[in-house]
Scaffold this motif. Structure first.
Motif, PDB file in Angstrom:
ATOM      1  N   LEU A  28       0.849  -1.181   0.000  1.00 30.45           N
ATOM      2  CA  LEU A  28       0.000   0.000   0.000  1.00 30.45           C
ATOM      3  C   LEU A  28       0.890   1.238   0.000  1.00 30.45           C
ATOM      4  N   VAL A  29       0.543   2.221  -0.803  1.00 32.19           N
ATOM      5  CA  VAL A  29       1.247   3.498  -0.800  1.00 32.19           C
ATOM      6  C   VAL A  29       0.303   4.547  -0.237  1.00 32.19           C
ATOM      7  N   CYS A  30       0.796   5.334   0.708  1.00 39.01           N
ATOM      8  CA  CYS A  30       0.042   6.449   1.270  1.00 39.01           C
ATOM      9  C   CYS A  30       0.636   7.731   0.711  1.00 39.01           C
ATOM     10  N   LEU A  31      -0.166   8.487  -0.049  1.00 45.86           N
ATOM     11  CA  LEU A  31       0.252   9.807  -0.509  1.00 45.86           C
ATOM     12  C   LEU A  31      -0.175  10.781   0.574  1.00 45.86           C
ATOM     13  N   LEU A  32       0.772  11.533   1.104  1.00 46.47           N
ATOM     14  CA  LEU A  32       0.522  12.370   2.268  1.00 46.47           C
ATOM     15  C   LEU A  32       0.240  13.821   1.893  1.00 46.47           C
ATOM     16  N   ASP A  33      -0.342  14.558   2.828  1.00 49.11           N
ATOM     17  CA  ASP A  33      -0.703  15.961   2.617  1.00 49.11           C
ATOM     18  C   ASP A  33       0.482  16.829   2.216  1.00 49.11           C
ATOM     19  N   ASP A  34       1.667  16.525   2.741  1.00 54.76           N
ATOM     20  CA  ASP A  34       2.835  17.356   2.446  1.00 54.76           C
ATOM     21  C   ASP A  34       3.498  16.995   1.121  1.00 54.76           C
ATOM     22  N   GLY A  35       2.913  16.046   0.380  1.00 52.88           N
ATOM     23  CA  GLY A  35       3.450  15.651  -0.913  1.00 52.88           C
ATOM     24  C   GLY A  35       4.386  14.462  -0.842  1.00 52.88           C
ATOM     25  N   ASP A  36       4.776  14.043   0.353  1.00 52.73           N
ATOM     26  CA  ASP A  36       5.641  12.884   0.497  1.00 52.73           C
ATOM     27  C   ASP A  36       4.822  11.603   0.467  1.00 52.73           C
ATOM     28  N   GLU A  37       5.507  10.454   0.495  1.00 53.10           N
ATOM     29  CA  GLU A  37       4.831   9.162   0.386  1.00 53.10           C
ATOM     30  C   GLU A  37       5.412   8.174   1.381  1.00 53.10           C
ATOM     31  N   VAL A  38       4.589   7.208   1.762  1.00 49.33           N
ATOM     32  CA  VAL A  38       5.018   6.087   2.583  1.00 49.33           C
ATOM     33  C   VAL A  38       4.498   4.830   1.903  1.00 49.33           C
ATOM     34  N   GLU A  39       5.371   3.826   1.762  1.00 51.29           N
ATOM     35  CA  GLU A  39       4.979   2.575   1.120  1.00 51.29           C
ATOM     36  C   GLU A  39       5.336   1.419   2.035  1.00 51.29           C
ATOM     37  N   GLY A  40       4.413   0.467   2.178  1.00 57.11           N
ATOM     38  CA  GLY A  40       4.669  -0.700   3.016  1.00 57.11           C
ATOM     39  C   GLY A  40       3.551  -1.711   2.873  1.00 57.11           C
ATOM     40  N   THR A  41       3.620  -2.757   3.685  1.00 58.26           N
ATOM     41  CA  THR A  41       2.597  -3.800   3.695  1.00 58.26           C
ATOM     42  C   THR A  41       1.562  -3.460   4.757  1.00 58.26           C
ATOM     43  N   LEU A  42       0.293  -3.405   4.359  1.00 64.84           N
ATOM     44  CA  LEU A  42      -0.777  -3.051   5.294  1.00 64.84           C
ATOM     45  C   LEU A  42      -0.989  -4.174   6.301  1.00 64.84           C
ATOM     46  N   VAL A  43      -0.827  -3.835   7.582  1.00 65.42           N
ATOM     47  CA  VAL A  43      -1.008  -4.800   8.659  1.00 65.42           C
ATOM     48  C   VAL A  43      -2.378  -4.629   9.300  1.00 65.42           C
ATOM     49  N   ALA A  44      -2.768  -3.372   9.516  1.00 64.54           N
ATOM     50  CA  ALA A  44      -4.043  -3.102  10.194  1.00 64.54           C
ATOM     51  C   ALA A  44      -4.478  -1.681   9.873  1.00 64.54           C
ATOM     52  N   HIS A  45      -5.744  -1.400  10.201  1.00 62.39           N
ATOM     53  CA  HIS A  45      -6.303  -0.057  10.053  1.00 62.39           C
ATOM     54  C   HIS A  45      -7.412   0.101  11.074  1.00 62.39           C
ATOM     55  N   ASP A  46      -7.834   1.332  11.294  1.00 59.85           N
ATOM     56  CA  ASP A  46      -8.966   1.545  12.191  1.00 59.85           C
ATOM     57  C   ASP A  46     -10.088   2.240  11.421  1.00 59.85           C
ATOM     58  N   SER A  47     -11.141   2.584  12.119  1.00 59.84           N
ATOM     59  CA  SER A  47     -12.321   3.155  11.463  1.00 59.84           C
ATOM     60  C   SER A  47     -12.084   4.564  10.924  1.00 59.84           C
ATOM     61  N   THR A  48     -10.980   5.205  11.319  1.00 58.20           N
ATOM     62  CA  THR A  48     -10.670   6.534  10.791  1.00 58.20           C
ATOM     63  C   THR A  48      -9.684   6.469   9.626  1.00 58.20           C
ATOM     64  N   CYS A  49      -9.309   5.272   9.210  1.00 54.38           N
ATOM     65  CA  CYS A  49      -8.345   5.023   8.123  1.00 54.38           C
ATOM     66  C   CYS A  49      -6.900   5.302   8.532  1.00 54.38           C
ATOM     67  N   THR A  50      -6.617   5.370   9.841  1.00 56.00           N
ATOM     68  CA  THR A  50      -5.225   5.346  10.283  1.00 56.00           C
ATOM     69  C   THR A  50      -4.722   3.954   9.958  1.00 56.00           C
ATOM     70  N   VAL A  51      -3.514   3.856   9.371  1.00 53.99           N
ATOM     71  CA  VAL A  51      -3.018   2.557   8.923  1.00 53.99           C
ATOM     72  C   VAL A  51      -1.720   2.197   9.632  1.00 53.99           C
ATOM     73  N   VAL A  52      -1.495   0.882   9.773  1.00 56.47           N
ATOM     74  CA  VAL A  52      -0.244   0.345  10.300  1.00 56.47           C
ATOM     75  C   VAL A  52       0.415  -0.413   9.155  1.00 56.47           C
ATOM     76  N   LEU A  53       1.654  -0.022   8.840  1.00 55.93           N
ATOM     77  CA  LEU A  53       2.398  -0.641   7.747  1.00 55.93           C
ATOM     78  C   LEU A  53       3.623  -1.352   8.299  1.00 55.93           C
ATOM     79  N   SER A  54       3.950  -2.509   7.733  1.00 48.65           N
ATOM     80  CA  SER A  54       5.201  -3.186   8.074  1.00 48.65           C
ATOM     81  C   SER A  54       6.142  -3.049   6.888  1.00 48.65           C
ATOM     82  N   ASP A  55       7.433  -3.218   7.146  1.00 46.56           N
ATOM     83  CA  ASP A  55       8.461  -3.101   6.107  1.00 46.56           C
ATOM     84  C   ASP A  55       8.218  -1.841   5.279  1.00 46.56           C
ATOM     85  N   ALA A  56       8.108  -0.709   5.971  1.00 47.24           N
ATOM     86  CA  ALA A  56       7.715   0.553   5.337  1.00 47.24           C
ATOM     87  C   ALA A  56       8.922   1.406   4.968  1.00 47.24           C
TER      88      ALA A  56
END
Length: 105
Positions: A28-56
């Motif tokens: 999963l790739v997260c495109l962030l508000d500041d224009g940067d990115e985070v890429e990793g394997t999605l481990v978990a998420h909550d109802s607000t779409c906060t995500v936990v990534l492994s090997d990120a």
């Protein structure tokens, strides 16, 4: 009746959290508000779409000016950090890209 935020996939209707749930264990790739990115394997998420990534990996993204990129602006992704586990707050996520970004080669 489906809401406007629901996406139609394979003839069925899914709300965004259901789509994210189907991505657990995938890249999963997260495109962030500041224009940067985070890429990793999605481990978990909550109802607000906060995500936990492994090997990120966190990337700084810079736009090269058109005159140096042959007339078309190009994006340069520079790795700035590697994390075994990373929590990304939903307040900073603009777009989630299941499966990662397409290859530019």
């Amino acid at each position: 009746m489906a809401t406007a935020s629901a996406a139609k996939i394979g003839g069925g209707m899914f709300v965004p959290l259901q789509l994210i749930e189907k991505c657990v264990g995938a890249r999963l790739v997260c495109l962030l508000d500041d224009g940067d990115e985070v890429e990793g394997t999605l481990v978990a998420h909550d109802s607000t779409c906060t995500v936990v990534l492994s090997d990120a990996t966190a990337f700084s993204v810079a736009r090269d000016p058109p005159e140096t990129a042959g007339g078309a602006p190009q994006l340069t992704r520079t790795p700035v950090g590697k994390y075994a586990t990373l929590v990304v707050n939903s307040r900073h996520i603009r777009v989630l890209v299941p499966g990662g970004l397409p290859s530019t080669s």
